[in-house]
Design an enzyme around this catalytic site. Structure first.
Site, PDB file in Angstrom:
ATOM      1  N   ASP A  39      23.282  32.268  37.018  1.00  0.00           N
ATOM      2  CA  ASP A  39      24.605  31.907  37.521  1.00  0.00           C
ATOM      3  C   ASP A  39      24.421  31.041  38.764  1.00  0.00           C
ATOM      4  O   ASP A  39      23.308  30.913  39.300  1.00  0.00           O
ATOM      5  CB  ASP A  39      25.369  33.189  37.853  1.00  0.00           C
ATOM      6  CG  ASP A  39      26.698  32.919  38.527  1.00  0.00           C
ATOM      7  OD1 ASP A  39      27.441  32.058  38.032  1.00  0.00           O
ATOM      8  OD2 ASP A  39      26.977  33.565  39.550  1.00  0.00           O
ATOM      9  N   ALA A  41      27.114  30.477  42.074  1.00  0.00           N
ATOM     10  CA  ALA A  41      27.544  31.132  43.316  1.00  0.00           C
ATOM     11  C   ALA A  41      27.274  32.635  43.275  1.00  0.00           C
ATOM     12  O   ALA A  41      27.646  33.328  42.331  1.00  0.00           O
ATOM     13  CB  ALA A  41      29.024  30.877  43.563  1.00  0.00           C
ATOM     14  N   ALA A  72      41.456  38.355  45.469  1.00  0.00           N
ATOM     15  CA  ALA A  72      40.866  37.056  45.123  1.00  0.00           C
ATOM     16  C   ALA A  72      39.540  37.216  44.409  1.00  0.00           C
ATOM     17  O   ALA A  72      39.192  36.405  43.541  1.00  0.00           O
ATOM     18  CB  ALA A  72      40.688  36.212  46.388  1.00  0.00           C
ATOM     19  N   MET A  76      36.148  37.644  39.612  1.00  0.00           N
ATOM     20  CA  MET A  76      35.085  36.669  39.847  1.00  0.00           C
ATOM     21  C   MET A  76      34.115  36.601  38.667  1.00  0.00           C
ATOM     22  O   MET A  76      33.731  37.615  38.099  1.00  0.00           O
ATOM     23  CB  MET A  76      34.324  37.005  41.123  1.00  0.00           C
ATOM     24  CG  MET A  76      33.591  35.809  41.716  1.00  0.00           C
ATOM     25  SD  MET A  76      34.717  34.514  42.315  1.00  0.00           S
ATOM     26  CE  MET A  76      35.277  35.206  43.871  1.00  0.00           C
ATOM     27  N   LYS A  80      37.810  29.399  36.146  1.00  0.00           N
ATOM     28  CA  LYS A  80      38.710  29.476  37.301  1.00  0.00           C
ATOM     29  C   LYS A  80      40.196  29.521  36.921  1.00  0.00           C
ATOM     30  O   LYS A  80      40.990  30.141  37.635  1.00  0.00           O
ATOM     31  CB  LYS A  80      38.430  28.318  38.264  1.00  0.00           C
ATOM     32  CG  LYS A  80      36.999  28.278  38.789  1.00  0.00           C
ATOM     33  CD  LYS A  80      36.510  29.660  39.236  1.00  0.00           C
ATOM     34  CE  LYS A  80      35.056  29.635  39.666  1.00  0.00           C
ATOM     35  NZ  LYS A  80      34.491  30.995  39.784  1.00  0.00           N
ATOM     36  N   HIS A  83      40.650  33.011  35.983  1.00  0.00           N
ATOM     37  CA  HIS A  83      40.619  33.781  37.224  1.00  0.00           C
ATOM     38  C   HIS A  83      42.011  33.815  37.864  1.00  0.00           C
ATOM     39  O   HIS A  83      42.504  34.882  38.252  1.00  0.00           O
ATOM     40  CB  HIS A  83      39.598  33.157  38.176  1.00  0.00           C
ATOM     41  CG  HIS A  83      39.295  33.963  39.374  1.00  0.00           C
ATOM     42  ND1 HIS A  83      38.011  34.269  39.756  1.00  0.00           N
ATOM     43  CD2 HIS A  83      40.100  34.536  40.323  1.00  0.00           C
ATOM     44  CE1 HIS A  83      38.046  35.000  40.864  1.00  0.00           C
ATOM     45  NE2 HIS A  83      39.304  35.165  41.228  1.00  0.00           N
ATOM     46  N   ARG A 188      33.027  33.174  30.271  1.00  0.00           N
ATOM     47  CA  ARG A 188      32.741  34.595  30.407  1.00  0.00           C
ATOM     48  C   ARG A 188      33.987  35.468  30.272  1.00  0.00           C
ATOM     49  O   ARG A 188      35.056  35.038  30.671  1.00  0.00           O
ATOM     50  CB  ARG A 188      32.106  34.856  31.799  1.00  0.00           C
ATOM     51  CG  ARG A 188      30.857  34.080  32.058  1.00  0.00           C
ATOM     52  CD  ARG A 188      30.592  34.064  33.528  1.00  0.00           C
ATOM     53  NE  ARG A 188      29.371  33.350  33.843  1.00  0.00           N
ATOM     54  CZ  ARG A 188      29.086  32.885  35.041  1.00  0.00           C
ATOM     55  NH1 ARG A 188      29.929  33.069  36.036  1.00  0.00           N
ATOM     56  NH2 ARG A 188      27.949  32.264  35.263  1.00  0.00           N
ATOM     57  N   ASP A 214      25.753  37.866  39.196  1.00  0.00           N
ATOM     58  CA  ASP A 214      26.196  38.797  40.241  1.00  0.00           C
ATOM     59  C   ASP A 214      27.585  39.340  39.969  1.00  0.00           C
ATOM     60  O   ASP A 214      28.169  40.006  40.822  1.00  0.00           O
ATOM     61  CB  ASP A 214      26.193  38.090  41.607  1.00  0.00           C
ATOM     62  CG  ASP A 214      27.177  36.924  41.635  1.00  0.00           C
ATOM     63  OD1 ASP A 214      28.208  37.039  42.327  1.00  0.00           O
ATOM     64  OD2 ASP A 214      26.919  35.919  40.955  1.00  0.00           O
TER      65      ASP A 214
END
Length: 280
Positions: A39, A41, A72, A76, A80, A83, A188, A214
């Site tokens: 991944d 970030a 927020a 994750m 986006k 998200h 994802r 992560d």
């Protein structure tokens, strides 16, 4: 359960059709690992995953419905736009949205916020583009000493990945292939990002790949694709974001969060909402 009869030399062998099917379908890969898919970030760059988090805060603040850092961060790892949609589906956010506008958020709101999100995110990427300590060294070991191919997946779309690629390359990180969230039918936790990496890396079988992430969706992405999946802790978003604060430069805690963190022999100890947490 359906039964199948096999007639052999004077005897009848009865077996379960389900057992036969499972025995035919199961395979066991015992070869070497050939590739690692990482991944961006929170895994190799932007320790603590602040770049998207702070932009989500800005986008919802502009809408007149501020959200918390925890809200927020919760989705994750996803594309986006997905998200943003998941944030609008949170009961706490829906309630505040209704109080502000007299209605609940809809898909038109999601589309508008995503359009606003994209240039804001691209403009903030370089502010949080430092490689995580030892990430480049680790990748070099994987590639040079273990002979592994390196792939990359992300919830970012292509224009964002283009910015990250340049910043990462200047710091010594250049994966063999890149796949952005807008290059596949669904990002994802679906497996397509990993599968497209495998195609571009020319690595098979899928069990010869290790996916590292992560986020929960990023780990699920690996398992749904059929490969090994490894979750990171110390640089992670969401639950372990509190640990990440210890090893990163940024401290945007909500005001009501207080932690006492101690480190002994590289073991992190802290208490979060009454729960004692130890990370090795």
């Amino acid at each position: 359960m359906k039964l199948i009869l096999f007639y052999t030399t004077g005897s009848v062998v009865i077996t379960s059709a389900m057992t036969m099917l499972l025995n035919r379908m199961v395979r066991h890969y015992t070869g070497k690992v050939k590739g690692v898919i990482l991944d961006w970030a929170g895994t190799v760059m932007d320790c603590g995953v602040y770049s998207p988090a702070v932009v989500f805060l800005d986008v919802f603040k502009t809408e007149g419905v501020p959200i918390t850092m925890e809200e927020a961060r919760e989705p994750m790892g996803a594309h986006k736009k997905v998200h943003i949609r998941k944030i609008t589906q949170m009961e706490s956010v829906r309630r505040r949205w209704f109080e502000k506008f007299g209605r609940f958020p809809n898909e038109e709101d999601v589309e508008r916020m995503f359009v606003n999100f994209v240039p804001l995110q691209i403009g903030r990427l370089l502010d949080y583009s430092d490689m995580i300590t030892a990430a480049v060294d680790t990748v070099n070991i994987l590639r040079q000493e273990m002979g592994l191919k390196i792939g990359a997946t992300t919830g970012f779309i292509t224009p964002m990945v283009d910015v990250l690629k340049k910043a990462a390359a200047e710091q010594g990180y250049v994966p063999d292939v890149y796949v952005a969230a807008d290059e596949v039918p669904q990002a994802r936790p679906y497996p397509y990002l990993v599968w497209l990496n495998a195609v571009r890396l020319d690595v098979n079988p899928i069990e010869a790949i290790v996916k590292v992430d992560d986020t929960a969706d990023g780990v699920k992405e690996g398992t749904s694709a059929g490969c090994w999946s490894v979750g990171l802790a110390k640089t992670v978003s969401f639950f372990y974001l509190y640990t990440a604060m210890l090893v990163c430069r940024y401290w945007p805690f909500d005001k009501d969060i207080t932690l006492k963190i101690t480190v002994v022999n590289n073991v992190i100890n802290f208490t979060l909402y009454g729960i004692k947490i130890i990370i090795f």
